[in-house]
Design a protein around this motif. Structure first.
Motif: not given
Length: 216
Positions: A39-44, A19, A16
Motif C-alpha cells: 500500500n505504498e501508493n496510499k501511505f506516503c 491511519e 497518515t
C-alpha cells in the motif's frame, strides 16, 4: 554531523501515521511491513509538506554527510532511523525520520538500527564533539571521548560511509581554500597548526555562515 533542530510534526504525516497504525493494529511485524509494501501508493511519508519542513530544518543539507543537496525536491530522501522492515509501526513517525542525500541513504541500505550506538543529530546537542576533520579531508573519531562515545562515532562513520572518496575530496579541497584565507590563517598562526579541532570547528563555522546567508 551537526545538531539539527527538529520542527513540528507535519499535519499530513501525523494523519497518515494514525491511519497506518490503525490498519496494522493486530498484525505481526512481517504482516505490517508486507501491508505497507502493498500500500505504498496510499501511505506516503515523502510528501510535499515533509520535504518543505526538511528543507527548512536541514537548511537543504544531508543529516549525515552535511553536504548541500542539489535540486532538493528531487534529490533528497527520507532516512528511517529504525528501519521500515524491523519497525513498520514507526514508518510514519516524525521522530524516526531524517533528511538524507541519496548516497548516504543508499550506503546504509537496510543495515539494522543499533540503539546502543546510533546517534540522532536531532537529539544530541553536542554531536559535533564526536568527530574531527583531518587535513587530508577524512573525518575521524575524536580522541577526547570515552570508549562508548568512540564506538558511537565510529559506528556512524561506517554506517553512512562518511569517508567515501567524493566526501574526502570535497573536504580536502575546502580545507585548502580555508587555509588560504588570510583572516583564518592569522588565527591559526597563534595556535597549534596541527590542531585538527581548529579545522573541524572552522568547517562548522562555514556551514553556519552558509545557512545564515541562504535565509537572509
Amino acid at each position: 554531523m551537526i545538531n539539527i533542530k527538529r520542527t513540528y510534526t507535519p499535519k499530513e504525516l501525523s494523519k497518515t501515521n494514525r491511519e497506518f497504525k490503525a490498519a496494522i493494529k493486530d498484525m505481526s511485524t512481517k504482516q505490517a511491513y508486507d501491508f505497507y509494501k502493498a500500500n505504498e501508493n496510499k501511505f506516503c511519508y515523502n510528501t510535499v509538506e515533509t520535504k518543505r519542513l526538511f528543507r527548512k530544518m536541514n537548511h537543504e543539507r544531508c543529516s549525515f554527510c552535511t553536504r548541500l543537496i542539489q535540486e532538493f525536491n528531487k534529490e533528497m530522501t527520507v532516512e528511517h532511523i529504525k528501519i521500515k522492515r524491523d519497525y513498520p509501526q514507526k514508518i510514519f513517525q516524525w521522530s524516526n525520520l531524517l533528511c538524507a542525500c541519496k548516497t548516504c541513504n543508499t550506503q546504509r541500505g537496510a543495515r539494522k538500527y543499533d540503539a546502543r550506538k546510533y546517534m540522532d543529530p536531532t537529539k544530541i546537542k553536542d554531536i559535533e564533539k564526536y568527530f574531527l576533520y583531518k587535513a587530508d579531508g577524512e573525518i575521524a573519531v575524536c580522541a577526547n571521548l570515552d570508549e562508548d562515545e568512540k564506538k558511537k562515532a565510529d559506528y556512524m562513520i561506517k554506517l553512512y560511509s562518511l569517508n567515501r572518496e567524493e566526501l574526502v575530496c570535497k573536504r580536502r579541497e575546502f580545507i585548502r581554500d580555508l587555509m588560504s584565507d588570510d583572516e583564518f590563517f592569522e588565527i591559526l598562526k597563534k595556535k597549534d597548526e596541527s590542531s585538527q579541532n581548529i579545522i573541524f570547528l572552522s568547517v562548522f563555522a562555514y556551514y553556519k555562515k552558509q545557512e545564515v546567508a541562504s535565509y537572509n
